[in-house]
Design a protein around this motif. Structure first.
Motif, mmCIF file in Angstrom:
data_model
loop_
_atom_site.group_PDB
_atom_site.id
_atom_site.type_symbol
_atom_site.label_atom_id
_atom_site.label_comp_id
_atom_site.label_asym_id
_atom_site.label_seq_id
_atom_site.Cartn_x
_atom_site.Cartn_y
_atom_site.Cartn_z
ATOM 1 N N UNK B 202 15.300 14.260 75.599
ATOM 2 C CA UNK B 202 16.667 14.578 75.178
ATOM 3 C C UNK B 202 17.184 13.462 74.275
ATOM 4 N N UNK B 203 16.811 12.221 74.601
ATOM 5 C CA UNK B 203 17.194 11.086 73.754
ATOM 6 C C UNK B 203 16.598 11.259 72.357
ATOM 7 N N UNK B 204 15.321 11.725 72.311
ATOM 8 C CA UNK B 204 14.683 11.953 71.002
ATOM 9 C C UNK B 204 15.495 12.955 70.177
ATOM 10 N N UNK B 205 15.953 14.001 70.865
ATOM 11 C CA UNK B 205 16.725 15.030 70.138
ATOM 12 C C UNK B 205 18.059 14.466 69.675
ATOM 13 N N UNK B 206 18.700 13.631 70.502
ATOM 14 C CA UNK B 206 19.960 13.004 70.094
ATOM 15 C C UNK B 206 19.764 12.093 68.872
ATOM 16 N N UNK B 207 18.640 11.358 68.886
ATOM 17 C CA UNK B 207 18.341 10.454 67.761
ATOM 18 C C UNK B 207 18.179 11.269 66.481
ATOM 19 N N UNK B 208 17.449 12.364 66.584
ATOM 20 C CA UNK B 208 17.241 13.241 65.427
ATOM 21 C C UNK B 208 18.576 13.729 64.888
ATOM 22 N N UNK B 222 11.314 14.905 62.448
ATOM 23 C CA UNK B 222 10.815 15.697 63.586
ATOM 24 C C UNK B 222 10.937 14.868 64.872
ATOM 25 N N UNK B 223 10.702 15.526 65.997
ATOM 26 C CA UNK B 223 10.920 14.862 67.285
ATOM 27 C C UNK B 223 9.946 13.713 67.530
ATOM 28 N N UNK B 224 8.705 13.858 67.026
ATOM 29 C CA UNK B 224 7.753 12.765 67.296
ATOM 30 C C UNK B 224 8.135 11.518 66.488
ATOM 31 N N UNK B 225 8.745 11.722 65.315
ATOM 32 C CA UNK B 225 9.238 10.564 64.544
ATOM 33 C C UNK B 225 10.433 9.936 65.276
ATOM 34 N N UNK B 230 12.546 5.457 68.525
ATOM 35 C CA UNK B 230 13.090 4.997 69.808
ATOM 36 C C UNK B 230 12.217 3.876 70.372
ATOM 37 N N UNK B 231 10.889 4.106 70.320
ATOM 38 C CA UNK B 231 9.976 3.119 70.920
ATOM 39 C C UNK B 231 9.939 1.822 70.123
ATOM 40 N N UNK B 232 10.192 1.966 68.814
ATOM 41 C CA UNK B 232 10.073 0.776 67.973
ATOM 42 C C UNK B 232 11.389 -0.008 67.895
ATOM 43 N N UNK B 233 12.518 0.715 67.812
ATOM 44 C CA UNK B 233 13.781 0.045 67.492
ATOM 45 C C UNK B 233 14.818 0.003 68.614
ATOM 46 N N UNK B 234 14.634 0.778 69.671
ATOM 47 C CA UNK B 234 15.653 0.768 70.734
ATOM 48 C C UNK B 234 15.673 -0.604 71.387
ATOM 49 N N UNK B 235 16.852 -1.213 71.441
ATOM 50 C CA UNK B 235 16.959 -2.543 72.026
ATOM 51 C C UNK B 235 18.400 -2.757 72.477
ATOM 52 N N UNK B 236 18.607 -2.782 73.788
ATOM 53 C CA UNK B 236 19.962 -2.975 74.304
ATOM 54 C C UNK B 236 20.269 -4.452 74.532
ATOM 55 N N UNK B 237 19.259 -5.308 74.320
ATOM 56 C CA UNK B 237 19.462 -6.750 74.505
ATOM 57 C C UNK B 237 20.114 -7.332 73.253
ATOM 58 N N UNK B 238 19.509 -7.052 72.104
ATOM 59 C CA UNK B 238 20.117 -7.501 70.857
ATOM 60 C C UNK B 238 20.055 -6.392 69.816
ATOM 61 N N UNK B 239 21.193 -6.094 69.290
ATOM 62 C CA UNK B 239 21.349 -4.973 68.378
ATOM 63 C C UNK B 239 21.182 -5.499 66.945
ATOM 64 N N UNK B 240 19.976 -5.204 66.363
ATOM 65 C CA UNK B 240 19.745 -5.698 64.989
ATOM 66 C C UNK B 240 19.877 -4.537 64.014
ATOM 67 N N UNK B 241 20.393 -4.853 62.854
ATOM 68 C CA UNK B 241 20.525 -3.803 61.836
ATOM 69 C C UNK B 241 19.138 -3.497 61.258
ATOM 70 N N UNK B 242 18.757 -2.229 61.290
ATOM 71 C CA UNK B 242 17.436 -1.824 60.785
ATOM 72 C C UNK B 242 17.623 -0.715 59.760
ATOM 73 N N UNK B 243 17.076 -0.947 58.584
ATOM 74 C CA UNK B 243 17.184 0.061 57.527
ATOM 75 C C UNK B 243 15.878 0.828 57.409
ATOM 76 N N UNK B 244 16.002 2.107 57.128
ATOM 77 C CA UNK B 244 14.796 2.923 56.857
ATOM 78 C C UNK B 244 14.993 3.551 55.501
ATOM 79 N N UNK B 245 13.889 3.704 54.773
ATOM 80 C CA UNK B 245 13.979 4.295 53.441
ATOM 81 C C UNK B 245 13.050 5.496 53.356
#
Lengths: 170, 355
Positions: B202-208, B222-225, B230-245
């Motif tokens: 459900x989190x994957x769908x929310x991210x999408x 897509x959901x697998x992306x 989520x696996x690469x960038x989710x971080x509740x310890x420190x919130x860093x700005x991440x850009x995707x192109x």
């Protein structure tokens, strides 16, 4: 003398006994009566509570059954909705494909019969149509996935196990 | 051999001595709707639980691509055959059988193994029966096999190991399709609840959806992306700005921020998880067994499963649940919560082999 003393003693005892009978016993009787009344009152209230509890139990059972029924009917509604949505999308997709094929046929006819028409524009149009077709296929797949997920999710919305048991299943 | 993720696990010395004495190999397998984790000796294999059927263009024969290779090559076309961790019908059971058979061969798991499987707690008898049928047919665990509750197995992956059998605790198995919560008292599952409303997918769908909203519909992943973000960038310890192109049709190079699109859904998931525990699980437990409920509030809450891998999730969960309950709750995570179930299962298998 001795006899008088003994008589005095008996008189004193008699007085005490008279006090017990005239004062203490009625008090005790009164208390007993009060307690007896209270007990019967409590017994009556208890039977009322028992009845209410039985009613509540019955209502809870009915309500659980209702919730179960509602859940089941909701699931079947979702299932029906999904099926009809899928059928609708399938029909629309087929119709669109047919129309695209017809359009393509017409475009090629136009190309042949009207050489003055801008072929570049026609090619771009064909490309866009193919892209739309691809998007429709992708959308169908996503919808299928979503349908599977939602049906499964609702199946396991709430599962409760209330027996103490071993963590070993087999 | 397909792609494999290997990790070191600590093993008692006696086990390697025992292995050399007999040729029986102890193995722990956690079969999940999204991922299957296999623990064998010091190796841990994490494999996508999916299969893609294809046809050999020359011979016309049916063939299968499984696991990580199937997920990578075919994306959303690969079939994830399990629902809630178990097959739902004969067709899915057949795919699971093919999957496990191929996994055994591709990852070098021999037949002379003692295998402990971890599966979710469920009332679905059909699923359990189908699973039982599959494990009896695959070339694994010919020396012996057992099936355990996977949430319970996660707890055995803590440093206490089998010492957990003497403790009382609550396990929250935060998985991809379900969240499974079990209350355990001295090795016995007293109460359990499973929900599909709070889960990783459900989190994957929310991210999408967040990314679609942020980019005003320009980027539709897509959901697998979404899951890989989520696996690469989710971080509740420190919130860093991440850009995707991304390269967009007619727009060229397009940049957008994905940290917010990822972390906001995770925060929302955490709130849902705390709500599930405080408004559903614990009240139900209190109603069923008040003594156990009181004991549970004094005991440890063990967070396991793939979602628990997110940095900072355990700490934030501990804060939120303590606030919600008004008591300080101790929350622990086994090392590598995603693989904890399989490692717990390996512990059981190793014990059996020693015996």
């Amino acid at each position: 003398m001795e006899l008088e003393k003994r008589l005095e003693k008996w008189d004193a005892l008699f007085e005490e006994l008279r006090k017990v009978v005239e004062e203490f016993l009625p008090t005790v009787e009164k208390s007993i009566k009060e307690v007896t009344n209270k007990v019967s009152e409590l017994e009556q209230r208890m039977s009322v509570f028992e009845k209410e509890l039985a009613d509540i139990r019955m209502q809870t059972t009915e309500k659980s059954q209702n919730v179960e029924d509602i859940k089941n009917s909701f699931l079947s509604v979702v299932e029906d909705l999904n099926n009809s949505l899928n059928a609708e999308i399938s029909n629309l997709r087929n119709e669109l494909y047919n129309q695209i094929d017809e359009l393509k046929k017409n475009i090629s006819d136009v190309g042949v019969s009207s050489p003055g028409v801008d072929l570049e524009d026609l090619k771009n149009l064909e490309k866009e149509i193919d892209e739309v077709r691809g998007l429709i296929v992708k959308l169908s797949k996503e919808l299928e996935q979503f349908r599977n997920q939602m049906v499964e999710k609702h199946r396991i919305i709430r599962e409760k196990k209330v027996e103490g048991k071993s963590p070993r299943i087999l | 051999m397909g792609e494999a993720e290997k990790a070191e696990i600590n093993e008692p010395k006696a086990e390697s001595e025992t292995k050399s004495e007999s040729n029986v190999v102890p193995v722990g397998i956690k079969v999940g709707s999204q991922r299957t984790v296999i623990a064998k000796g010091n190796d841990i294999f994490i494999i996508e639980t999916c299969v893609k059927e294809k046809e050999n263009p020359i011979t016309g024969e049916k063939d299968y691509v499984i696991g990580n290779e199937a997920a990578e090559l075919y994306g959303d076309e690969a079939v994830y055959m399990l629902r809630g961790g178990l097959p739902g019908n004969e067709e899915e059971a057949e795919l699971l059988k093919i999957f496990l058979t191929r996994v055994a061969s591709e990852y070098g798991i021999p037949e002379n193994t003692y295998v402990t499987y971890g599966i979710p707690s469920t009332e679905a008898e059909e699923g359990v029966n189908l699973f039982k049928k599959v494990v009896s047919q695959v070339p694994l665990g010919w020396v012996g096999k057992e099936v355990w509750n996977d949430s319970f197995l996660s707890a055995l992956a803590l440093p206490e190991g089998l010492g957990m059998l003497d403790k009382t605790f609550v396990v929250i198995n935060a998985g991809s399709t379900t969240t499974d919560v079990v209350a355990v008292r001295r090795g016995e599952i007293v109460f359990s609840m499973v929900t599909g409303e709070v889960s990783g997918d459900i989190v994957d769908r929310w991210i999408k959806n967040e990314i679609m909203n942020e980019t005003r519909g320009a980027v539709n992943i897509d959901l697998s992306t979404a899951r890989s973000y989520k696996e690469k960038y989710a971080n509740l310890k420190e919130w860093k700005s991440v850009q995707e192109t991304v390269q967009l049709f007619d727009k060229g190079l397009y940049s957008f921020r994905i940290d917010e699109a990822v972390n906001k859904p995770v925060e929302r998931y955490l709130d849902s998880l705390v709500d599930f525990l405080t408004l559903e699980f614990l009240p139900s437990l209190a109603e069923f067994n008040f003594k156990m409920y009181k004991k549970a509030l004094e005991s440890e809450f063990i967070l396991a499963g793939g979602m628990a891998e997110i940095p900072g999730l355990k700490e934030k969960f501990a804060t939120k649940i303590s606030d919600a309950l008004g008591v300080a709750i101790t929350v622990r995570c086994p090392e590598s919560p995603l693989t904890a179930s399989a490692r717990g299962a390996l512990l059981i298998s190793s014990l059996r082999v020693k015996q």
